[in-house]
Design an enzyme around this catalytic site. Structure first.
Site, short mmCIF file in Angstrom:
data_model
loop_
_atom_site.label_atom_id
_atom_site.label_comp_id
_atom_site.label_asym_id
_atom_site.label_seq_id
_atom_site.Cartn_x
_atom_site.Cartn_y
_atom_site.Cartn_z
N ASP A 4 0.87 -1.17 0.00
CA ASP A 4 0.00 0.00 0.00
C ASP A 4 0.92 1.23 0.00
O ASP A 4 1.29 1.74 -1.07
CB ASP A 4 -0.92 -0.08 1.24
CG ASP A 4 -1.76 1.16 1.50
OD1 ASP A 4 -1.61 2.16 0.79
OD2 ASP A 4 -2.58 1.16 2.46
N GLY A 53 -8.84 2.46 0.48
CA GLY A 53 -9.62 3.66 0.82
C GLY A 53 -9.05 4.37 2.02
O GLY A 53 -8.15 3.86 2.70
O1 OSB Z 1 -4.02 1.49 5.28
O2 OSB Z 1 -5.72 1.09 4.12
C1 OSB Z 1 -5.17 1.78 4.99
C2 OSB Z 1 -7.68 4.34 6.35
C3 OSB Z 1 -6.86 5.41 6.60
C4 OSB Z 1 -5.51 5.30 6.36
C5 OSB Z 1 -4.99 4.08 5.88
C6 OSB Z 1 -5.82 3.01 5.61
C7 OSB Z 1 -7.18 3.13 5.88
C8 OSB Z 1 -8.14 2.05 5.70
C9 OSB Z 1 -9.57 2.46 5.43
O3 OSB Z 1 -7.87 0.86 5.85
C10 OSB Z 1 -10.35 1.59 4.53
C11 OSB Z 1 -11.64 2.24 4.13
O4 OSB Z 1 -11.65 3.38 3.61
O5 OSB Z 1 -12.68 1.62 4.33
MG MG Z 2 -3.31 -0.16 4.04
#
Ligand code: OSB
Ligand code: MG
Length: 384
Positions: free
Chosen positions: A249, A301
């Site tokens: 990510d 997200g």
């Molecule tokens: O690492 O995917 C991530 C939210 C804020 C910052 C990093 C992350 C996330 C989520 C949110 O995992 C997932 C979502 O928007 O439902």
């Molecule tokens: Mg992530």
């Protein structure tokens, strides 16, 4: 296609109460925050985008403060007055501004939305036009839900049961050192067959390899971003030691990063957050890299409002997005969103692309005003 001329850009700093906060290895935020972008064209067409920035530089180095600063001072002036004959031009116009991908993505999305509306197309149809034949939108996204760090395994299992009951077909759990193997084992014994994955948000180092290898018996869909947020090299040392597929990510900021990570064997899956990579132009490039290399791809997200979510669902409906995405229904995030209609979870753990032109959602100006007031009241928010 009809070109658009950018006449006005307005930025709104907003905060929305969250239905359920999300504790990660880097912390927890009290609200969903964002800078919304409203682009107006000469012909009176309006497009919206979302800079999905947080209060603290926890996930990303960008914050509410950097987004409003860079958006106002350096991005809006470059876009104002420009004739746009394709939304991918925005990436080139903003190239002199280094970094700040979440802010760039908000600007770019507003232009994609306005451009699609001016041409009487949905944003999904506009994405399709930038891909080869055979990449038509499915009309829906396959989705899952992301669950934060909870006080106990029991409470985590309760939350999982609630989400499974609502119809989510893939569960992602946030982990950190001390909250990982035991948690995953506990959840696995309660639910031997669910699609289960873990996200570490960069909380480990290569020295934890033996510890992380204990996850290999648990039939996980993937382990997301175990090591450094800028790292690709050490992940390429970890992945060959693990049976569990690693997904990157934070480490993937460009299509070149994606190609390098795949070639080095640093990951076997890519999480694409259109914001993290600076917008849909770069996202389309990463999509092509994944298609060419046969790499599984999904859309991540950051608790987006309806504006960002609508564009994410449209992109996630493209057939090269092959795994369930971190896009949940509106009610998982907010009691009231800033746009209509809300996104609801359908049969088979799917969310439908909003029908209509552009992103398909309509921003409610009274709700944006209320959310802007909440941000003003809360900033600087009181730390506990
Ligand atoms: O690492 O995917 C991530 C939210 C804020 C910052 C990093 C992350 C996330 C989520 C949110 O995992 C997932 C979502 O928007 O439902
Ligand atoms: Mg992530």
């Amino acid at each position: 296609m009809r070109a658009i001329h950018i006449k006005g850009i307005t930025l709104y700093e907003i905060a929305l109460p969250l239905a359920e906060t999300l504790r990660t290895s880097f912390g927890e935020e009290p609200f969903k925050t964002a800078v919304l972008v409203e682009v107006e064209t000469d012909e009176g067409v309006t497009g919206w985008g979302e800079m999905s920035v947080e209060i603290d530089p926890g996930y990303s180095s960008e914050t509410m403060g950097t987004a409003i600063h860079v958006g106002r001072e350096f991005m809006s002036p470059r876009l104002l007055g420009k004739m746009i004959s394709d939304p991918t031009e925005v990436r080139e116009i903003l190239r002199p501004v280094r970094g700040h991908p979440l802010a760039k993505h908000g600007m770019e999305t507003a232009v994609w939305d306005a451009f699609a509306r001016a041409n009487d197309l949905s944003i999904a149809a506009l994405f399709e036009r930038h891909l080869p034949a055979g990449h038509a939108s499915r009309g829906y996204a396959n989705v899952g839900v992301s669950i934060g760090i909870k006080p106990s395994v029991e409470e985590t299992i309760e939350t999982i049961n609630k989400r499974l009951g609502q119809g989510y077909g893939r569960i992602k759990l946030k982990i950190q050192p001390g909250w990982d193997v035991e948690l995953a084992r506990g959840v696995r014994s309660a639910h031997p067959d669910i699609l289960l994955m873990l996200d570490a948000n960069s909380a480990y180092t290569l020295a934890d390899a033996d510890h992380l290898k204990q996850l290999d018996d648990l039939n996980l869909l993937m382990l997301e971003q175990p090591l450094g947020y800028h790292d690709i090299y050490e992940h390429s040392k970890l992945q060959p030691q693990m049976k569990t597929r690693i997904c990157l990510d934070e480490s993937i900021l460009t299509a070149d990063d994606a190609r390098m990570a795949i070639e080095l064997g640093a990951c076997r899956i890519i999480n694409l957050k259109p914001g993290r990579v600076g917008g849909f132009s770069e996202s389309l490039d990463i999509y092509r890299v994944c298609v060419e290399t046969g790499t599984p791809l999904w859309i991540g997200g950051m608790l987006e409002t309806g504006v960002g979510r609508a564009a994410h669902v449209a992109f996630a409906s493209l057939p090269g997005v092959t795994l369930p995405c971190d896009i949940s229904a509106t009610d998982r995030y907010f009691t009231q969103d800033i746009s209509e209609p809300p996104f609801v979870l359908g049969e088979g753990s799917r969310i439908a692309v909003a029908p209509g032109v552009g992103t398909g959602v309509t921003v409610q100006s009274d709700r944006v005003e209320a959310a802007a007031r909440l941000w003003k009241e809360q900033y600087p928010y009181k730390r506990v």
